[in-house]
Design a protein around this motif. Sequence first.
Motif, PDB file in Angstrom:
ATOM      1  N   PRO A  40       0.828  -1.210   0.000  1.00 38.67           N
ATOM      2  CA  PRO A  40       0.000   0.000   0.000  1.00 38.67           C
ATOM      3  C   PRO A  40       0.862   1.261   0.000  1.00 38.67           C
ATOM      4  O   PRO A  40       1.983   1.255   0.515  1.00 38.67           O
ATOM      5  N   ASN A  41       0.341   2.327  -0.574  1.00 37.54           N
ATOM      6  CA  ASN A  41       1.097   3.578  -0.618  1.00 37.54           C
ATOM      7  C   ASN A  41       1.317   4.167   0.772  1.00 37.54           C
ATOM      8  O   ASN A  41       2.298   4.874   1.010  1.00 37.54           O
ATOM      9  N   HIS A  42       0.380   3.908   1.677  1.00 33.99           N
ATOM     10  CA  HIS A  42       0.457   4.509   3.004  1.00 33.99           C
ATOM     11  C   HIS A  42       0.282   3.443   4.078  1.00 33.99           C
ATOM     12  O   HIS A  42      -0.349   2.415   3.870  1.00 33.99           O
ATOM     13  N   GLY A  43       0.854   3.717   5.242  1.00 32.65           N
ATOM     14  CA  GLY A  43       0.645   2.861   6.404  1.00 32.65           C
ATOM     15  C   GLY A  43       1.728   1.829   6.649  1.00 32.65           C
ATOM     16  O   GLY A  43       2.138   1.624   7.793  1.00 32.65           O
ATOM     17  N   HIS A  44       2.191   1.170   5.589  1.00 27.38           N
ATOM     18  CA  HIS A  44       3.209   0.127   5.765  1.00 27.38           C
ATOM     19  C   HIS A  44       4.608   0.727   5.774  1.00 27.38           C
ATOM     20  O   HIS A  44       4.932   1.602   4.977  1.00 27.38           O
ATOM     21  N   ARG A  45       5.450   0.217   6.664  1.00 31.49           N
ATOM     22  CA  ARG A  45       6.855   0.612   6.722  1.00 31.49           C
ATOM     23  C   ARG A  45       7.693  -0.661   6.797  1.00 31.49           C
ATOM     24  O   ARG A  45       8.181  -1.038   7.863  1.00 31.49           O
ATOM     25  N   TRP A  46       7.824  -1.342   5.657  1.00 32.26           N
ATOM     26  CA  TRP A  46       8.538  -2.619   5.622  1.00 32.26           C
ATOM     27  C   TRP A  46       9.990  -2.448   6.011  1.00 32.26           C
ATOM     28  O   TRP A  46      10.614  -3.367   6.537  1.00 32.26           O
ATOM     29  N   PHE A  47      10.549  -1.293   5.719  1.00 31.54           N
ATOM     30  CA  PHE A  47      11.903  -0.931   6.150  1.00 31.54           C
ATOM     31  C   PHE A  47      11.765   0.427   6.815  1.00 31.54           C
ATOM     32  O   PHE A  47      11.362   1.395   6.187  1.00 31.54           O
ATOM     33  N   ASP A  48      12.072   0.489   8.096  1.00 31.99           N
ATOM     34  CA  ASP A  48      11.800   1.704   8.861  1.00 31.99           C
ATOM     35  C   ASP A  48      13.070   2.166   9.564  1.00 31.99           C
ATOM     36  O   ASP A  48      14.037   1.409   9.687  1.00 31.99           O
ATOM     37  N   VAL A  49      13.060   3.415  10.028  1.00 26.53           N
ATOM     38  CA  VAL A  49      14.173   3.960  10.803  1.00 26.53           C
ATOM     39  C   VAL A  49      13.605   4.576  12.082  1.00 26.53           C
ATOM     40  O   VAL A  49      12.815   5.520  12.021  1.00 26.53           O
ATOM     41  N   LYS A  50      14.000   4.028  13.225  1.00 28.06           N
ATOM     42  CA  LYS A  50      13.567   4.538  14.518  1.00 28.06           C
ATOM     43  C   LYS A  50      14.563   5.583  15.011  1.00 28.06           C
ATOM     44  O   LYS A  50      15.754   5.539  14.688  1.00 28.06           O
ATOM     45  N   GLU A  51      14.082   6.517  15.814  1.00 26.97           N
ATOM     46  CA  GLU A  51      14.916   7.616  16.316  1.00 26.97           C
ATOM     47  C   GLU A  51      14.888   7.654  17.834  1.00 26.97           C
ATOM     48  O   GLU A  51      13.852   7.408  18.458  1.00 26.97           O
ATOM     49  N   LYS A  52      16.047   7.956  18.437  1.00 26.19           N
ATOM     50  CA  LYS A  52      16.120   8.078  19.888  1.00 26.19           C
ATOM     51  C   LYS A  52      17.082   9.192  20.274  1.00 26.19           C
ATOM     52  O   LYS A  52      18.240   9.193  19.865  1.00 26.19           O
ATOM     53  N   LEU A 107      -0.929 -13.829  11.476  1.00 20.66           N
ATOM     54  CA  LEU A 107       0.502 -13.767  11.196  1.00 20.66           C
ATOM     55  C   LEU A 107       1.094 -12.417  11.571  1.00 20.66           C
ATOM     56  O   LEU A 107       2.295 -12.318  11.858  1.00 20.66           O
ATOM     57  N   VAL A 108       0.270 -11.378  11.576  1.00 23.24           N
ATOM     58  CA  VAL A 108       0.754 -10.058  11.994  1.00 23.24           C
ATOM     59  C   VAL A 108       1.217 -10.116  13.443  1.00 23.24           C
ATOM     60  O   VAL A 108       2.286  -9.607  13.798  1.00 23.24           O
ATOM     61  N   ASP A 109       0.422 -10.741  14.291  1.00 22.46           N
ATOM     62  CA  ASP A 109       0.751 -10.821  15.715  1.00 22.46           C
ATOM     63  C   ASP A 109       1.822 -11.861  16.026  1.00 22.46           C
ATOM     64  O   ASP A 109       2.384 -11.864  17.124  1.00 22.46           O
ATOM     65  N   SER A 110       2.112 -12.729  15.083  1.00 20.17           N
ATOM     66  CA  SER A 110       3.097 -13.777  15.346  1.00 20.17           C
ATOM     67  C   SER A 110       4.522 -13.244  15.383  1.00 20.17           C
ATOM     68  O   SER A 110       5.410 -13.870  15.953  1.00 20.17           O
ATOM     69  N   CYS A 111       4.759 -12.082  14.760  1.00 25.19           N
ATOM     70  CA  CYS A 111       6.111 -11.511  14.731  1.00 25.19           C
ATOM     71  C   CYS A 111       6.351 -10.691  15.989  1.00 25.19           C
ATOM     72  O   CYS A 111       5.711  -9.649  16.185  1.00 25.19           O
ATOM     73  N   PRO A 112       7.263 -11.102  16.865  1.00 22.28           N
ATOM     74  CA  PRO A 112       7.501 -10.347  18.104  1.00 22.28           C
ATOM     75  C   PRO A 112       8.149  -8.989  17.867  1.00 22.28           C
ATOM     76  O   PRO A 112       8.140  -8.139  18.759  1.00 22.28           O
ATOM     77  N   TYR A 113       8.698  -8.775  16.669  1.00 22.98           N
ATOM     78  CA  TYR A 113       9.342  -7.505  16.344  1.00 22.98           C
ATOM     79  C   TYR A 113       8.373  -6.513  15.700  1.00 22.98           C
ATOM     80  O   TYR A 113       8.721  -5.346  15.502  1.00 22.98           O
ATOM     81  N   TRP A 118      -0.431  -5.675   7.855  1.00 26.25           N
ATOM     82  CA  TRP A 118      -1.686  -6.171   7.308  1.00 26.25           C
ATOM     83  C   TRP A 118      -2.177  -5.265   6.187  1.00 26.25           C
ATOM     84  O   TRP A 118      -2.340  -4.051   6.379  1.00 26.25           O
ATOM     85  N   ASN A 119      -2.383  -5.855   5.013  1.00 30.42           N
ATOM     86  CA  ASN A 119      -2.940  -5.136   3.868  1.00 30.42           C
ATOM     87  C   ASN A 119      -4.449  -5.342   3.882  1.00 30.42           C
ATOM     88  O   ASN A 119      -4.934  -6.411   3.515  1.00 30.42           O
ATOM     89  N   GLU A 120      -5.173  -4.333   4.335  1.00 31.75           N
ATOM     90  CA  GLU A 120      -6.618  -4.459   4.505  1.00 31.75           C
ATOM     91  C   GLU A 120      -7.318  -4.678   3.175  1.00 31.75           C
ATOM     92  O   GLU A 120      -8.249  -5.480   3.070  1.00 31.75           O
ATOM     93  N   ASP A 121      -6.888  -3.979   2.149  1.00 31.08           N
ATOM     94  CA  ASP A 121      -7.542  -4.103   0.841  1.00 31.08           C
ATOM     95  C   ASP A 121      -7.396  -5.504   0.259  1.00 31.08           C
ATOM     96  O   ASP A 121      -8.345  -6.069  -0.291  1.00 31.08           O
ATOM     97  N   LYS A 122      -6.198  -6.065   0.400  1.00 31.79           N
ATOM     98  CA  LYS A 122      -5.944  -7.386  -0.168  1.00 31.79           C
ATOM     99  C   LYS A 122      -6.143  -8.515   0.838  1.00 31.79           C
ATOM    100  O   LYS A 122      -6.026  -9.689   0.484  1.00 31.79           O
TER     101      LYS A 122
END
Length: 284
Positions: A40-52, A107-113, A118-122
């Motif tokens: 999806p164009n929005h919402g998913h961040r398959w590769f993300d960068v966290k800041e601290k 499967l979304v909840d199965s990943c502890p990280y 979840w792609n709602e449309d598909k």
Amino acid sequence: MDKYHLIVDVALCENCCNCFLAVKDEYCGNDFHGYSVSQPNHGHRWFDVKEKERGSGSLMDVAYLPVTCNQCSNAPCVRAASDGAITQRNDGIVMIHSDLAKGQRQLVDSCPYGHIWWNEDKQLPQKWSFDAHLLDAGWKEPRPVQSCATAALTCVKSSDAEMTARSEREGLEVLHPEFGTQPRVWYKNLYRFRDAFIAGTVTVVENGKNECAADVDVTLSRNGDVVKQVKTTCFGDFKFDRLPEKSGAYSITVTSAEGVSEFLEVNLSESINLGEILLKTTHP
């Protein structure tokens, strides 16, 4: 057999987000038959960068942590999937099979990280597949690695045993080893995102003004035992890093060349800048 691993150097990441953008560019609006369907164009961040942010004022730093699917050897998502919807290839890449995973929201909840989306449309769980379609086509590294402007990301293909040995040599760590998932994403200088520091600036009064006190001994102790010792910089600054967050009580002793000392008690919750510490001298 050699398997793919990703090494992330936290000290080199500058939050340019090229990795995030590369994955968006590759997967948004693009289906790769046998590998993945479009993100999806929005919402998913398959590769993300966290800041601290750590510390405050002049003694603070900001660390960035690239995160993505860890391609775990002991992947909980593989066990949670029905009908073989998630499998692990011989090269270590964990794949979600879109034709089999439809409707398997568990499967979304199965990943502890938290790296399955979840792609709602598909009605599909999705994640980054290490750009398996590109690697199979002859690419030497996935797009996030290729696009990283500071070389914070490195793709390695080696046996798990060789990678474990390398991690010991280079001080590489994985996120949340307590999960027992055996990730293949390794981190260098992870302390910059995970650990806390105690910092401060030592000054002395000279000619009626507070001046920076350079080369002053500063000792960090805990329960009477010395933890670390440093000298102040030319600006009077000192810093004790790589301390566990919420680790409680520490003692700091600041000692001048004349043997004059100041003593402080610190309760460490998160990184702290103690500010100015005035070291009294024996002369006017």
